[in-house]
Design a protein around this motif. Structure first.
Motif, PDB file in Angstrom:
ATOM      1  N   ASP A  42       3.453   2.536 -11.411  1.00 14.96           N
ATOM      2  CA  ASP A  42       2.518   1.602 -10.842  1.00 14.96           C
ATOM      3  C   ASP A  42       2.711   1.599  -9.257  1.00 14.96           C
ATOM      4  O   ASP A  42       3.688   1.740  -8.771  1.00 14.96           O
ATOM      5  N   ASP A  43       1.576   1.711  -8.646  1.00 17.13           N
ATOM      6  CA  ASP A  43       1.490   1.815  -7.355  1.00 17.13           C
ATOM      7  C   ASP A  43       2.373   0.906  -6.471  1.00 17.13           C
ATOM      8  O   ASP A  43       3.120   1.169  -5.553  1.00 17.13           O
ATOM      9  N   SER A  44       2.258  -0.416  -6.723  1.00 17.94           N
ATOM     10  CA  SER A  44       2.899  -1.508  -6.090  1.00 17.94           C
ATOM     11  C   SER A  44       4.571  -1.424  -6.333  1.00 17.94           C
ATOM     12  O   SER A  44       5.215  -1.674  -5.312  1.00 17.94           O
ATOM     13  N   ARG A  47       5.798   1.401  -3.879  1.00 17.70           N
ATOM     14  CA  ARG A  47       5.889   1.013  -2.523  1.00 17.70           C
ATOM     15  C   ARG A  47       7.279   0.268  -2.456  1.00 17.70           C
ATOM     16  O   ARG A  47       7.908   0.537  -1.443  1.00 17.70           O
ATOM     17  N   GLY A 181      -4.151   2.122  -1.159  1.00 13.92           N
ATOM     18  CA  GLY A 181      -4.263   3.423  -2.092  1.00 13.92           C
ATOM     19  C   GLY A 181      -3.140   4.445  -1.540  1.00 13.92           C
ATOM     20  O   GLY A 181      -3.061   4.450  -0.290  1.00 13.92           O
ATOM     21  N   GLU A 182      -2.428   4.792  -2.496  1.00  5.04           N
ATOM     22  CA  GLU A 182      -1.216   5.919  -2.138  1.00  5.04           C
ATOM     23  C   GLU A 182      -1.858   7.183  -1.553  1.00  5.04           C
ATOM     24  O   GLU A 182      -1.146   7.782  -0.960  1.00  5.04           O
ATOM     25  N   PRO A 395       3.742  11.142  -2.352  1.00  6.52           N
ATOM     26  CA  PRO A 395       2.691  10.796  -3.184  1.00  6.52           C
ATOM     27  C   PRO A 395       1.379  12.016  -3.282  1.00  6.52           C
ATOM     28  O   PRO A 395       1.227  12.395  -2.130  1.00  6.52           O
ATOM     29  N   SER A 400      -3.908   9.622  -8.950  1.00  7.01           N
ATOM     30  CA  SER A 400      -3.234   8.305  -8.901  1.00  7.01           C
ATOM     31  C   SER A 400      -1.910   8.026  -8.954  1.00  7.01           C
ATOM     32  O   SER A 400      -1.235   7.855  -7.983  1.00  7.01           O
ATOM     33  N   ARG A 401      -1.507   8.062 -10.263  1.00  5.97           N
ATOM     34  CA  ARG A 401       0.050   7.592 -10.347  1.00  5.97           C
ATOM     35  C   ARG A 401       1.048   8.964 -10.355  1.00  5.97           C
ATOM     36  O   ARG A 401       0.976   9.791 -11.070  1.00  5.97           O
TER      37      ARG A 401
END
Length: 403
Positions: A42-44, A47, A181-182, A395, A400-401
Motif C-alpha cells: 500500500d502506497d501510504s 511512505r 503518487g509514488e 519506487p 503502482s505497488r
C-alpha cells in the motif's frame, strides 16, 4: 479454518510491520499471504515505512554507469550485492543508440543525460536530452526537450558553448506531492549564463517544462570579484546540498565563503554567507539540523582531522547566528574530504595525511543523526570524483505497488 493472525485488523498489522527492522524483513513478511502482500504494498504504508527506517546505503554509481556496491562489513552490503546482480546500470533497457551519463540519483532513481560526441557539439541543441530511469525495475521515462522559446529566454549564454552551461538534478518530493503518487518525480535544470542564472522545471504530473526562476548575478548582492568568479564556474563541478526545500551550492573549494540558494517553494535565487571560520577546500555539507534549523559539517584549518558540526541558532534558509555543536575527531594519520551528502548520510573519503595527492584509501558514510561512521568501500580508486551515492530502493516509475 481462519487463522487468528489473519483476523488482526489492518491498522494493527500495519503497526507491527512498521516495527520490522528493515525493508528485507518487510519483503519476506509480505510473501506470507495475499492480505500481508496487499498491506505491505500500500502506497501510504510504504511512505510511513520509509520515513521511519534508515535508508539503505547500496553503493556508488559512476557517471559512465559502473556500479560499486557497498562492501562488508557494512550492514547494507548483502542488499548492495543483490542490487548489483539484479539492476542494469549500463541502461541497456533504454531503446537508444546514444550513450547516457549519470547526472543525479535520488531514492534509487537515476537522471541521465545524452552524452554528445565531439563532432556533435557544434550542432547540439542548447540543452541535452534527459531521461529518468529505474535500473532495478528496468523502467524509464524520456523527458521531452526544453522548448525553443524557453531556450531562447536565456540571457547572455556563454558564446560557442553547446550544450549550455547547465546541470540537471532531481528534486525531493514534498509530503503532498508524494501522497499524490509514488510514480511522480520532478527535475530542475539550472543554467549559468554570463550575466544571469535561470532555472527550468519538469514535472512528471504535467509532462512539460516551464521557466521557474531567473536572476541577474548583479542582483544577488555580490561583490565584483565574487560575481565574476561565481558566474564563470560550471555548475557541474559545484557541490550541491538540499535542506528544507532549498538547494545550496557552495564555492568553498574555490576559496569563496558564499552560498547560492534556490528556494523551490518560491522558486527564487538568493545568496547567503557561510558561518564564520576558515572553512577548508576539503568540502562542507549542509543538512537539516531539526526544528527548521540548518547544520553544516566541515573542516577548519587549525585541526584538519576534526570534523566540525555547526548549527544555526535561528530558522530560515539564510541564518545569521551560528554555534558550534560538536567536534568529531577522526584519525589524524589521514586527511578527510567531504564527497557527497544526502538527507541522511554524509560521505567522506580519506587519504594519507603525509601526501595530499596520495590515492584514496577509504570511503565512509556518516549518519548525520547518530554520527556513526562506517566504511562503505576500501579499494584504492579515484572513482568518487565522478560518482553518485545510490541510496534506497526505488519506487518503480511506471507501476503502482512496489516494495
Amino acid at each position: 479454518m481462519t487463522s487468528p493472525l489473519t483476523e488482526i485488523p489492518d491498522y494493527l498489522l500495519a503497526e507491527m510491520f512498521l516495527r520490522l527492522p528493515d525493508s528485507e524483513d518487510l519483503v519476506r513478511a509480505s510473501t506470507a499471504c495475499v492480505s500481508f502482500y496487499r498491506l505491505a504494498g500500500d502506497d501510504s504504508f510504504l511512505r510511513r515505512f520509509r520515513r521511519l527506517h534508515v535508508p539503505s546505503v547500496l553503493g556508488f554509481l559512476q557517471a559512465g554507469g559502473m556500479f560499486r556496491p557497498t562492501m562488508p562489513p557494512h550492514p547494507f552490503a548483502p542488499a548492495a550485492r543483490a542490487v548489483a546482480r539484479a539492476a542494469d546500470f549500463y541502461f541497456s533497457f533504454i531503446p537508444s543508440r546514444c550513450h547516457w551519463t549519470v547526472q543525479d540519483i535520488r531514492d534509487g532513481r537515476v537522471l541521465l543525460a545524452r552524452d554528445l560526441r565531439q563532432e556533435e557539439r557544434a550542432l547540439a541543441p542548447v540543452f541535452r536530452d534527459l531521461t529518468v530511469c529505474d535500473p532495478l525495475h528496468r523502467r524509464y521515462v524520456l523527458l521531452p526537450p526544453v522548448t525553443d522559446d524557453l531556450a531562447a529566454s536565456l540571457e547572455h549564454p556563454f558564446p560557442m558553448v553547446r550544450p549550455a552551461r547547465c546541470k540537471p538534478f532531481l528534486v525531493p518530493l514534498s509530503e503532498e506531492e508524494a501522497t499524490a503518487g509514488e510514480t511522480a518525480f520532478m527535475v530542475i535544470l539550472v543554467a549559468h549564463c554570463i550575466t544571469s542564472l535561470a532555472a527550468f522545471v519538469f514535472s512528471s504530473n504535467t509532462g512539460q517544462w516551464q521557466a521557474a526562476a531567473s536572476k541577474r548575478w548583479s542582483d544577488l548582492g555580490l561583490g565584483e570579484r565574487d560575481m565574476a568568479e561565481m558566474s564563470q564556474v560550471h555548475p557541474f563541478i559545484l557541490s550541491r546540498h538540499y535542506a528544507y526545500g532549498c538547494f545550496y551550492w557552495d564555492w568553498v573549494e574555490f576559496g569563496r565563503k558564499k552560498l547560492l540558494l534556490l528556494d523551490t517553494r518560491k522558486m527564487e535565487f538568493s545568496t547567503a554567507d557561510l558561518p564564520p571560520g576558515e572553512w577548508t577546500y576539503e568540502g562542507i555539507a549542509i543538512v537539516e539540523a531539526g526544528e527548521g534549523r540548518l547544520g553544516i559539517f566541515g573542516f577548519h584549518c587549525e585541526t584538519p582531522s576534526d570534523l566540525i558540526y555547526t548549527v544555526a541558532r535561528n530558522k530560515g534558509e539564510s541564518p545569521s547566528h551560528w554555534q558550534m555543536e560538536k567536534t568529531i575527531s577522526l584519525d589524524s594519520r589521514y586527511r578527510y574530504f567531504v564527497k557527497d551528502i544526502t538527507q541522511r548520510y554524509l560521505f567522506l573519503t580519506r587519504r594519507e595525511a603525509s601526501c595530499l595527492f596520495n590515492e584514496v584509501v577509504g570511503y565512509f558514510s556518516m549518519d548525520v543523526k547518530t554520527l556513526q561512521l562506517q566504511r562503505v568501500y576500501q579499494e584504492q580508486h579515484y572513482f568518487m570524483n565522478e560518482a553518485y551515492s545510490y541510496i534506497n530502493f526505488p519506487p518503480s516509475l511506471l507501476s503502482s505497488r512496489r516494495i
